[in-house]
Design an enzyme around this catalytic site. Sequence first.
Site, mmCIF file in Angstrom:
data_model
loop_
_atom_site.group_PDB
_atom_site.id
_atom_site.type_symbol
_atom_site.label_atom_id
_atom_site.label_comp_id
_atom_site.label_asym_id
_atom_site.label_seq_id
_atom_site.Cartn_x
_atom_site.Cartn_y
_atom_site.Cartn_z
ATOM 1 N N TYR A 1 0.831 -1.201 0.000
ATOM 2 C CA TYR A 1 0.000 0.000 0.000
ATOM 3 C C TYR A 1 0.865 1.251 0.000
ATOM 4 O O TYR A 1 1.970 1.256 0.534
ATOM 5 C CB TYR A 1 -0.902 0.029 1.249
ATOM 6 N N GLU B 1 -19.882 1.530 21.121
ATOM 7 C CA GLU B 1 -20.826 1.776 20.022
ATOM 8 C C GLU B 1 -21.464 3.166 20.057
ATOM 9 O O GLU B 1 -22.072 3.586 19.066
ATOM 10 C CB GLU B 1 -21.914 0.695 20.024
#
Length: 458
Positions: free
Chosen positions: A359, A434
Amino acid sequence: MRHADYDQLDTPGVHMMRPIHTLFAIMLIVAIATLASGATSPSLEQKIRERTASIETKLIAWRRDIHQHPELGDQELRTSRLIEEHLRRLGLEVKTGVARTGVVGILKGAKPGRTLALRADMDALPIKEPEVLPFASKVKGRHWGKEVDVMHACGHDAHTAMLMATAEVLVELKDDLAGTVQFIFQPAEEGSSLFEPFSGKTWGAQLMLQEGLFAETKPDAVFGLHVMPGRLGEISYRSGATTASSDGLDITITGKQGHGGMPWNTIDPITTSALVISGLQTVVSRQANLTISPAVITIGTIHGGQANNVVPETVHMSGTIRTYDKGVRELVRHQTRVVAEKIAESAGAKADVSIVEMYDTTINDERLTGQMQSVLERAADGKVSRASLVGASEDFSFYAKATPGLFVFLGVTPSDQDPAKAAPNHNPAFFVDESALVVGTRTMASLAVNFLGLPPDK
Ligand SMILES: [Zn+2]
Ligand SMILES: [Zn+2]
């Protein structure tokens, strides 16, 4: 000065007209300044905030479902089906099977305008999840032909759920949107589980682009977000180089096998590989210009020998090279080869070195980053900070090479914990609070509407 001019005017009609003109001019300036600063109408952001909050339960349910059913790179079949069904239900144009298992959704706003892309990755890792969460993964999968445990230990479950939610929020704002949003659900960010990186095949972002993701319509910008340990709900980002480039390194040292009691009759690849590993560290510490860019060479595996009294024929090592600058990257790659080969040669052995480009460095576009700064601040309620360089690498870099990109991080450490001590991504104890997911969704949706709200020449 201008006020003095008005006072000198004696025609009542003109006297009335001038302030109206001035008021109009001020309104126009404010409107232009608002657009130029990347701010969209506050009501649109307010709508995003309300809609995101209203689907939070659903967003968390998606995340848990995906978390409980993790899939390895290039095998994200269940996840893509879930996304496909969701996007079709929303009425988007959907493409499936992109780069093997990828899904792309297209949302056309009611008005014409520019195009932007929002990206989430879908794949999990070959890691065993501890049985802590009620929705912990018990899934097993195949990674390079071997059976492994599978876990979403990098938060790609959260990315996918947030982008599904972003699509839902933006569809509801369709009438206000000028332009097109491309939702990219990308497979195999962590690499393919079907083949090894040295196989010569491509995967993930690079394969999506090779298959023509941006060929039909090249987006004017691309945005991505990654969860990581950090202050809960904080968005961090930086302009320019952000995540490291990554090159895969593979070295085989070949010596001459023989008796462990008579090493003078052998060429020992074990002692040679020890010298090579030490020598490679001097490439970073003595040869790379660390004022331009930090650099890392890590040897992650080493295998050689089968018996205590045998000098083996070969030793095999693999590792990774990380940098943030093209020139430093080239130097480190070149010197890695030279150092390994010459040290082996000095011992009478031979080093076969292969380096595979994985990458690139993710470069956040300076202008785009500046334009979106105030948007990020509003979306994260001012909880925004400058990110440090990230040692991990990301194939988001390929999108950001094709078009101006911005990749930001979302802090997901529970408020009662120290982010510095939180388990990092790729650790079995990696934990996503969350309650940050609405912030991430709001951020992606706000980036989209604000970018599309910019004048085309900006
Ligand atoms: Zn990862
Ligand atoms: Zn990741």
